[in-house]
Design a protein around this motif. Sequence first.
Motif, mmCIF file in Angstrom:
data_model
loop_
_atom_site.group_PDB
_atom_site.id
_atom_site.type_symbol
_atom_site.label_atom_id
_atom_site.label_comp_id
_atom_site.label_asym_id
_atom_site.label_seq_id
_atom_site.Cartn_x
_atom_site.Cartn_y
_atom_site.Cartn_z
ATOM 1 N N ARG A 1 3.327 -8.272 -8.873
ATOM 2 C CA ARG A 1 3.978 -6.951 -8.795
ATOM 3 C C ARG A 1 4.730 -6.798 -7.482
ATOM 4 N N LEU A 2 4.136 -7.314 -6.394
ATOM 5 C CA LEU A 2 4.805 -7.217 -5.089
ATOM 6 C C LEU A 2 6.154 -7.930 -5.105
ATOM 7 N N CYS A 3 6.274 -8.952 -5.934
ATOM 8 C CA CYS A 3 7.516 -9.739 -5.953
ATOM 9 C C CYS A 3 8.532 -9.227 -6.970
ATOM 10 N N GLN A 4 8.145 -8.268 -7.783
ATOM 11 C CA GLN A 4 9.084 -7.781 -8.814
ATOM 12 C C GLN A 4 10.413 -7.279 -8.250
ATOM 13 N N PRO A 5 10.424 -6.600 -7.091
ATOM 14 C CA PRO A 5 11.733 -6.124 -6.592
ATOM 15 C C PRO A 5 12.637 -7.240 -6.063
ATOM 16 N N LEU A 6 12.152 -8.469 -5.978
ATOM 17 C CA LEU A 6 12.957 -9.544 -5.388
ATOM 18 C C LEU A 6 13.959 -10.099 -6.389
ATOM 19 N N SER A 7 15.085 -10.547 -5.856
ATOM 20 C CA SER A 7 16.006 -11.336 -6.664
ATOM 21 C C SER A 7 15.622 -12.809 -6.474
ATOM 22 N N THR A 8 16.122 -13.667 -7.352
ATOM 23 C CA THR A 8 15.776 -15.086 -7.245
ATOM 24 C C THR A 8 16.131 -15.623 -5.864
ATOM 25 N N GLU A 9 17.260 -15.212 -5.333
ATOM 26 C CA GLU A 9 17.703 -15.708 -4.019
ATOM 27 C C GLU A 9 16.717 -15.328 -2.907
ATOM 28 N N ASP A 10 16.104 -14.135 -3.036
ATOM 29 C CA ASP A 10 15.158 -13.686 -2.002
ATOM 30 C C ASP A 10 13.920 -14.579 -1.930
ATOM 31 N N TYR A 11 13.561 -15.191 -3.040
ATOM 32 C CA TYR A 11 12.313 -15.953 -3.146
ATOM 33 C C TYR A 11 12.313 -17.248 -2.338
ATOM 34 N N VAL A 12 13.481 -17.734 -1.924
ATOM 35 C CA VAL A 12 13.541 -19.103 -1.416
ATOM 36 C C VAL A 12 13.876 -19.209 0.071
ATOM 37 N N TYR B 1 13.925 -3.500 0.420
ATOM 38 C CA TYR B 1 13.046 -4.199 -0.526
ATOM 39 C C TYR B 1 12.791 -3.286 -1.718
ATOM 40 N N ARG B 2 12.531 -2.007 -1.413
ATOM 41 C CA ARG B 2 12.385 -1.012 -2.480
ATOM 42 C C ARG B 2 13.016 0.282 -1.997
ATOM 43 N N ASP B 3 13.680 0.997 -2.896
ATOM 44 C CA ASP B 3 14.243 2.295 -2.484
ATOM 45 C C ASP B 3 13.438 3.451 -3.074
ATOM 46 N N ASP B 4 12.242 3.148 -3.566
ATOM 47 C CA ASP B 4 11.414 4.216 -4.144
ATOM 48 C C ASP B 4 10.080 4.342 -3.418
ATOM 49 N N LEU B 5 10.062 3.965 -2.130
ATOM 50 C CA LEU B 5 8.808 4.079 -1.377
ATOM 51 C C LEU B 5 8.462 5.553 -1.148
ATOM 52 N N GLY C 1 12.125 0.009 3.345
ATOM 53 C CA GLY C 1 12.993 0.923 2.614
ATOM 54 C C GLY C 1 14.422 0.901 3.145
ATOM 55 N N GLY C 2 14.745 -0.066 4.019
ATOM 56 C CA GLY C 2 16.093 -0.154 4.598
ATOM 57 C C GLY C 2 16.092 0.333 6.044
ATOM 58 N N LEU C 3 17.294 0.470 6.603
ATOM 59 C CA LEU C 3 17.421 0.902 8.003
ATOM 60 C C LEU C 3 17.170 2.411 8.096
ATOM 61 N N VAL D 1 -1.747 -0.441 1.716
ATOM 62 C CA VAL D 1 -0.634 -0.774 0.817
ATOM 63 C C VAL D 1 -0.563 0.186 -0.368
ATOM 64 N N GLU D 2 -1.722 0.688 -0.799
ATOM 65 C CA GLU D 2 -1.733 1.578 -1.974
ATOM 66 C C GLU D 2 -1.050 2.915 -1.684
ATOM 67 N N SER D 3 -0.941 3.296 -0.383
ATOM 68 C CA SER D 3 -0.257 4.557 -0.045
ATOM 69 C C SER D 3 1.219 4.473 -0.374
ATOM 70 N N ASP D 4 1.716 3.235 -0.457
ATOM 71 C CA ASP D 4 3.089 2.996 -0.876
ATOM 72 C C ASP D 4 4.128 3.539 0.115
ATOM 73 N N HIS D 5 3.733 3.661 1.386
ATOM 74 C CA HIS D 5 4.732 3.945 2.425
ATOM 75 C C HIS D 5 5.331 2.626 2.927
ATOM 76 N N LEU D 6 4.472 1.615 3.026
ATOM 77 C CA LEU D 6 4.836 0.299 3.582
ATOM 78 C C LEU D 6 5.432 0.415 4.987
ATOM 79 N N GLN D 7 5.023 1.433 5.692
ATOM 80 C CA GLN D 7 5.328 1.566 7.112
ATOM 81 C C GLN D 7 4.267 2.486 7.708
ATOM 82 N N PRO D 8 3.989 2.347 9.016
ATOM 83 C CA PRO D 8 3.026 3.258 9.621
ATOM 84 C C PRO D 8 3.582 4.675 9.638
#
Length: 437
Positions: free
Chosen positions: A38-49, A181-185, A291-293, A341-348
Motif C-alpha cells: 500500500r505504501l508503494c501504490q502512489p509510486l510510478s514505475t520510474e520512482d521504484y528504481v 508522494y501523496r497529495d491527500d495527506l 506532500g510536496g514543498l 504512520v497511521e495518523s497519515d500526516h507523514l510529517q511531525p
Amino acid sequence: MPPLAHELASPQQLETPDTLHTKEWLRRYQRIRQASERLCQPLSTEDYVIQSMDDVSPPKWHLAHVTWFFEAFLLAPFQPRYRPLDPVYDHLFNSYYETHGVPFPRPHRGTLSRPTVADVYRYRAHVDAAMAELLESPPPANAGEIVRRVELGLHHEQQHQELLLMDIKHILAQNPLCPAYRDDLVSPPEETPGDLAWLEHAAGIREIGHDLQTGFAYDNEGPVHRQFLEAFQLANRPVTNAEFLAFIEDGGYTRPALWLSDGWQQVGQAGWQAPLYWVKREEGWYHYTLGGLRPVDPQAPVVHVSFFEADAYACWAGARLPSEAEWEVAARDASMGGNFVESDHLQPVAAAARGSAAAQLFGDVWEWTGSAYRPYPGFRALPGTLGEYNGKFMSGQMVLRGGCCATPSDHIRPTYRNFFPPHARWAFSGFRLAREA
Ligand SMILES: [Fe+2]
C-alpha cells in the motif's frame, strides 16, 4: 479408500495450539505484507528504481529484500518443498548477511533495472504463497522457531516500511519539480506547543532495557540492567522549527565553537546551512515534505537534522542531549500515543505540551540521544546468521529513541534503540534537550 491411521494422526492435519498459533501469525503476516505494498501504490514505475544516494535503496529493492528475508530464514530452512523463483535473488536481495552469502553491493542497488518492478511483485506473491503454506501446516518440531522468525521478519518488514518512506522522500526531493508522494495527506492540526518547560528527575540507580521475554524486542534492547543517573532535567517537548530557526539566524552554522570537530568538518564539506530539505525563498523558509514543498511550520518539531546539528544546537542553547537511559526513564510511564504512520500526516506536527508531562516522546520525530550505540552489559546477539541483524553495527553510530511520523504504531517500544551515524539526516530525526538539575 479410508485414510490410513498414520495419516489421520499426522500432526500436520491436527489443530494443535502451535498450528492455531501460526494461523494467527499468517493473518498478521498478510496484514503487514499488504501494508508495504500500500505504501508503494502512489509510486510510478520510474520512482521504484532510483537510488538517490548510497544510503537510499530503490523502493523496488526494499520490497524484494524484505521478501528475501522470509525466503532465506524461513522457507529455505523449514519448507523442503520450496523452490526459489530465481536463485540469483538470494545474492541480489541479501542486504548484509555475510555468513549467509555474498550480498550485492549496497551502492549499486540502483543499477538493477532487472528484475523489473513487476518481477518483484511476482517474487512477493511467490514467497507469500509459500509462507501461507508453511504457516497453515508448519512442521510441528519447528513451529516455535518458525513463529519466532516470522515475528522477527514482520518487525523487519515494518522497519523497512519506515525506510521506504524515508527513501521515497529523499528520491522525490532530488527532483526540482518537488513532486508530492501523496497529495491527500491529513493536514496537521493547528496547535501551539507552548513554552519549553523542564521536567525534574531525581538522581538514583535506574533499570533500563527489555527483559527479552515479555513480548517482542530486538536483541539489542536487552537485557534489563541498572544505570546510575545523576539528577537531570528533560525538556517537556522536542525542539521546534521556530527555535531551530533562531539558531540559524544567530549564525549557528557559522560558529565553529558550537560544533564537534567531525560535525564542523561536515558543515564545511556538505555546505549545511539548515536542516535537510529546507529551501530559503524570499518569503521565508520552505521544506520538502511527502506532500510536496510546504512552508516550514514554526510550531512543529524540527526534523531531518543530524546528531551533529542537534548537538550544536544544544551547545548554543546551554543544554545537552539526553542520554538514552535518561530518555528511557522519562518515557517508561509516558503515553505511547502519538503521531505515527497511521495518523497519515507523514510529517511531525505541532502538539500542545502539557507542562508537567513530557509530550511527543513517541511519534513525530526520532530523538537523537547523546549515547553511542554500544551493547548493554550482558548483551547476546541472536544465534547464527540472524545475529548479524543488530550487533555488528555497534560502532560509529548514535542512538535515537521514540519512533516518528513514519513508524508503524505497533513497531515501537520505550526500550527500542534506533541508530544512525552522527552525520545522517534523511531519517525523520529531531531532538529534545536535557540539562543538569
Ligand atoms: Fe533489512
